[in-house]
Structures are given as structure tokens and as C-alpha cells.
Design an enzyme around this catalytic site. Structure first.
Site, PDB file in Angstrom:
ATOM      1  N   PRO A  33     -85.278  44.328 -84.058  1.00  0.00           N
ATOM      2  CA  PRO A  33     -85.254  44.009 -85.492  1.00  0.00           C
ATOM      3  C   PRO A  33     -86.658  43.862 -86.066  1.00  0.00           C
ATOM      4  O   PRO A  33     -87.581  43.379 -85.402  1.00  0.00           O
ATOM      5  CB  PRO A  33     -84.490  42.688 -85.564  1.00  0.00           C
ATOM      6  N   ARG A  34     -86.799  44.258 -87.317  1.00  0.00           N
ATOM      7  CA  ARG A  34     -88.089  44.183 -88.002  1.00  0.00           C
ATOM      8  C   ARG A  34     -88.553  42.743 -88.189  1.00  0.00           C
ATOM      9  O   ARG A  34     -89.721  42.423 -88.015  1.00  0.00           O
ATOM     10  CB  ARG A  34     -87.962  44.885 -89.364  1.00  0.00           C
ATOM     11  N   ASN A  84     -93.030  52.121 -90.042  1.00  0.00           N
ATOM     12  CA  ASN A  84     -94.160  52.903 -89.543  1.00  0.00           C
ATOM     13  C   ASN A  84     -93.754  53.812 -88.376  1.00  0.00           C
ATOM     14  O   ASN A  84     -93.436  53.325 -87.293  1.00  0.00           O
ATOM     15  CB  ASN A  84     -95.272  51.947 -89.114  1.00  0.00           C
ATOM     16  N   LEU A  85     -93.753  55.123 -88.610  1.00  0.00           N
ATOM     17  CA  LEU A  85     -93.485  56.078 -87.536  1.00  0.00           C
ATOM     18  C   LEU A  85     -94.750  56.483 -86.792  1.00  0.00           C
ATOM     19  O   LEU A  85     -94.689  57.105 -85.727  1.00  0.00           O
ATOM     20  CB  LEU A  85     -92.811  57.332 -88.084  1.00  0.00           C
ATOM     21  N   ILE A  86     -95.917  56.132 -87.330  1.00  0.00           N
ATOM     22  CA  ILE A  86     -97.180  56.601 -86.776  1.00  0.00           C
ATOM     23  C   ILE A  86     -97.469  55.960 -85.429  1.00  0.00           C
ATOM     24  O   ILE A  86     -97.960  56.610 -84.501  1.00  0.00           O
ATOM     25  CB  ILE A  86     -98.324  56.346 -87.782  1.00  0.00           C
ATOM     26  N   GLU A  87     -97.134  54.665 -85.299  1.00  0.00           N
ATOM     27  CA  GLU A  87     -97.336  53.983 -84.023  1.00  0.00           C
ATOM     28  C   GLU A  87     -96.490  54.629 -82.937  1.00  0.00           C
ATOM     29  O   GLU A  87     -96.937  54.811 -81.804  1.00  0.00           O
ATOM     30  CB  GLU A  87     -96.984  52.500 -84.147  1.00  0.00           C
ATOM     31  N   GLY A 103     -95.064  41.807 -81.549  1.00  0.00           N
ATOM     32  CA  GLY A 103     -96.294  42.381 -81.038  1.00  0.00           C
ATOM     33  C   GLY A 103     -96.126  43.285 -79.834  1.00  0.00           C
ATOM     34  O   GLY A 103     -97.124  43.626 -79.185  1.00  0.00           O
ATOM     35  N   GLU A 104     -94.901  43.707 -79.518  1.00  0.00           N
ATOM     36  CA  GLU A 104     -94.669  44.531 -78.334  1.00  0.00           C
ATOM     37  C   GLU A 104     -94.070  45.888 -78.679  1.00  0.00           C
ATOM     38  O   GLU A 104     -93.510  46.560 -77.815  1.00  0.00           O
ATOM     39  CB  GLU A 104     -93.754  43.803 -77.344  1.00  0.00           C
ATOM     40  N   GLU A 112     -99.758  46.128 -92.406  1.00  0.00           N
ATOM     41  CA  GLU A 112    -101.079  46.288 -92.997  1.00  0.00           C
ATOM     42  C   GLU A 112    -102.164  45.650 -92.129  1.00  0.00           C
ATOM     43  O   GLU A 112    -103.270  46.185 -92.009  1.00  0.00           O
ATOM     44  CB  GLU A 112    -101.100  45.650 -94.392  1.00  0.00           C
TER      45      GLU A 112
END
Length: 428
Positions: free
Chosen positions: A272-273, A339-342, A314-315, A66
């Protein structure tokens, strides 16, 4: 009736606080950042706002996704309201860390804090301390006491980038007497899709407007794309497959699948998330006798490296720029997908598992335009990946489709700002 329900909810929350604090301290053992800024969890803040005379817009972005999605909106709001500052709140350390990157670029106009737990006294202290002119809640952050406290103070609050999956709507219906008043108290609701708007309206939202998904307006950082390109050059022509933002258990499933469906010279990248799982996934790789390296070691994979563990924050854009193909984590097991959009914005071809309810519309649209393919499980993902690596022309077509898909859905930021401007009389 509504007050009694809210009072009962508050009482249960107070009674549960010992368990909440035990969980917070337990998580702090693995992720020490959870032990920082503890006072803010109950709206005890160190910021001295006496010297700040400018009106404040408050934006709540619970965690990493978010927060990063909010970046274009933050820039737009600061431009549209040059005489306002912005308060950015979170609930997780990773979200706060992502917000710190935004803060570093705009230190004179951004303030950052944790949103307190949804207790009546804490919510009141939070609003009285910061005194925002407008509140913006990202996605599904529907906290009854927080919204009730804002209503009592005549503070307009809007839900933006709102989403409501079928599963979430089912759960909220069980709390109808608590959630409906909260939704009806919102000054505006900006939904991501028509389906989200319909479900939010059924739950009590007044006339939600479809503004699209802010995540489509996030531009991958140029330095991260360049970093991924440097990795690609160093690694060479090996096929690279990324498991992006993986959740608990998914790494093992994919490793099992690849053990039976070989891909010649493959480099598997596991990202990993959650950072608290980095050591756990490294242990899984070691127990299987796989040759692996960790991003945190600053060593790039060698020709013998089978797995590269992306234990960095952040990478993600760099990993997508490196990849020939990515499977989106959280979709192989019933976590709802990440998120698949990135990934699409980076032009990365995608495989999606069966569980994508968090990004249902975006997933179906990506599949329909050829940017992504649906797989039923990890084994089928390995089979499809093997086929695609043998068909470079098909991968190139998916790359082109992913880029086009990303560009076609932009514009949510402008539509959301237009909605916020309609509340301008309440903001000013």
C-alpha cells in the site's frame, strides 16, 4: 485586483483553519506522526539558528516521492555550493521521515522542518526565521502567499522538476487570477517534459526550461536491492507479482481478478502507498480467507502463503528486486499513477492501468520501448500477467528494456543545477 484576490484567498484559508486542524487531528488518530511538530504548521520553530553563519538554500519536497527524487539534487547542490547549508521542508510525516534518512547522512549541513500552511503571517515568519538565499519548490508546489512573501523579501524562488498534468492545468485555470501572478513571480521554472513546460507557460510561467525528471537520476539503494535478492532466494522459483504503491480499492480489484484468472503457485505482494492503510488491507485479506503474512512480522512467505503484505516503508526497491512483474498502483483507479521510474531502475517489468496522468510522458515512453504494457483494468492485468508468467523470455526482454529506459533518461540533476547556477548572483 491581484492583491484583492490574494486577500480573499487568505481570508478563506483562515476561515477554513478549524476544518484543517480537525482533519489533521483525525489523521493523527491513524498516523500519530501528524500530531508531532504541530507548531511548525504555523511557522513556530524550535531550531536556534543563531550559531549558523553559513548561507542557506531552501528546498521544499512535499512528501515521500518528491523527497527521494530530490536526493541526487541535494548531493549536487552541497557539492556545488560547499559554503552553503540546505533547509529541507515537507508537508507530510512520511516525507519528513524520508528526509530524515537524507539528514542522517549529512547532519552537519542539512536542516529539516515542516513548511507552514499558506497563510500570510506564517509564510512571513518562516522566511524571516530561516532567511534562505534561494528557494526551490518541487513539482507542483505553487503556494500563492508563500511566493508573494518571498517576492516581498526579494528572495528568488524556482520551480524545479515541474509537472503539470492536463487535469491539474484545468483546475489551475479556474484559479487563474491567483495562480498566474504566483507563476510569473518565479525566478525560473524547470519542467520535466515539453508538455509540462507548455502547460506551465499557458498558466503564466515565464520561459520554462525542460530539464527532465529528477526521479530518473535516483539510484536504487544497493542494500535494498540485496535485500530483495535475499527474499528471492528464500522464496524460490514461485512467480512473484507486486502491486506497488496501491491506493484505496485497488487491492480488492486485483484480488477479485485473480479469483477468476488463476496463476499457478503465484505469490502476490501488496504494498500500500500509505502506511495508515496497512491494517485496512490486512483486514481485507483476512476477510477473504487468504493465507497471508506481513513484512512487519519479519516472517518470509512460506510455500502456502498466497499474499505477502508489504507493510514497511522505504523498501520499495527491495520489492521490485523480488518481483518478476509489477503493476503500478494508482493507475487501476483514477488516482493518476505512482512512480514507475523507480521500478524501471530496478529492471522490473511493468503493467500500467489506464490512469497514469501524473507520469504521462514517462508512461508512454516506457510502453514505447517495451518496458511496460498498458492494461484497461484489473482483470486484463491478471490475464496479461498470467500470459507473461508463461513466457519467461518475454519477461526477460521487458527487464532489459526497463533497465535501458531508466538509463536513457538520466541527466536531469545536472541540467537543473546548471539552471540554478544561473541564479548564482542572487544566491551568493
Amino acid at each position: 485586483m491581484g492583491r484583492l484576490v490574494l486577500a480573499g484567498y487568505s481570508l478563506l484559508f483562515y476561515l477554513a483553519m478549524p476544518l484543517v486542524w480537525l482533519r489533521l487531528l483525525w489523521r493523527g488518530r491513524r498516523q500519530p506522526a501528524y500530531r508531532q511538530h504541530l507548531g511548525e504548521r504555523h511557522a513556530v520553530y524550535r531550531q536556534d539558528l543563531a550559531c549558523r553563519r553559513r548561507p542557506l538554500i531552501w528546498l521544499h519536497a512535499v512528501s515521500v516521492g518528491e523527497t527521494r527524487a530530490a536526493a541526487p539534487l541535494i548531493d549536487a547542490l552541497l557539492a556545488v555550493y560547499p559554503d552553503h547549508d540546505l533547509l529541507l521542508t515537507h508537508m507530510t510525516p512520511t516525507g519528513r521521515e524520508a528526509g530524515s534518512e537524507l539528514l542522517a547522512a549529512r547532519p552537519e549541513r542539512l536542516t529539516q522542518a515542516y513548511l507552514p500552511y499558506d497563510l500570510p503571517d506564517a509564510c512571513g515568519r518562516f522566511l524571516d526565521h530561516f532567511r534562505p538565499r534561494l528557494g526551490l519548490l518541487m513539482e507542483t508546489e505553487l503556494w500563492p502567499n508563500l511566493i508573494a512573501a518571498a517576492r516581498r523579501r526579494h528572495l528568488p524562488v524556482a520551480l524545479i522538476n515541474g509537472r503539470m498534468s492536463v487535469r491539474s492545468a484545468r483546475g489551475y485555470r479556474r484559479l487563474n487570477s491567483l495562480i498566474r501572478p504566483a507563476l510569473r513571480s518565479l525566478s525560473a521554472v524547470a519542467a520535466q517534459t515539453t508538455a509540462d513546460a507548455e502547460r506551465l507557460q499557458q498558466l503564466g510561467a515565464r520561459q520554462p526550461i525542460v530539464c527532465g525528471n529528477l526521479k530518473f537520476d535516483v539510484t536504487p539503494a544497493a542494500d535494498k536491492l540485496q535485500l530483495g535478492a535475499r527474499w528471492r532466494q528464500a522464496i524460490g522459483r514461485r512467480p512473484v507479482w507486486v502491486l506497488a504503491s496501491s491506493r484505496d480499492g485497488e487491492e480488492a480489484l486485483l484480488l477479485d481478478a485473480l479469483a477468476t484468472v488463476g496463476v499457478a503457485d503465484l505469490l502476490l505482494v501488496l504494498v500500500p502507498r500509505h502506511p495508515q492503510r496497512f491494517a485496512e488491507v490486512a483486514g481485507v485479506l483476512a476477510s477473504r480467507g487468504l493465507s497471508f503474512r506481513r513484512r512487519s512480522s519479519a516472517e518470509l512467505p512460506s510455500s502456502e502463503t498466497q499474499v505477502w503484505l508489504g507493510d514497511s516503508m522505504g523498501e520499495m526497491a527491495a520489492y521490485y528486486a523480488l518481483a518478476d512483474l509489477a503493476v503500478i498502483g494508482g493507475s487501476l483507479l483514477p488516482f493518476g499513477g505512482q512512480n514507475l521510474i523507480e521500478a524501471a531502475a530496478c529492471g522490473c517489468p511493468l503493467l500500467l492501468g489506464p490512469h497514469t496522468f501524473n507520469f504521462a510522458q514517462a508512461s508512454e515512453d516506457a510502453i514505447a520501448c517495451g518496458a511496460a504494457r498498458r492494461v484497461l483494468d484489473a482483470r486484463q492485468a491478471a490475464l496479461v500477467a498470467s500470459e507473461l508468467f508463461a513466457q519467461p523470455a518475454e519477461l526477460l526482454a521487458m527487464h532489459t528494456a526497463a533497465t535501458a529506459f531508466s538509463q536513457a533518461h538520466r541527466g536531469a540533476t545536472a541540467r537543473t543545477v546548471a539552471l540554478i547556477e544561473k541564479l548564482n548572483g542572487k544566491v551568493a
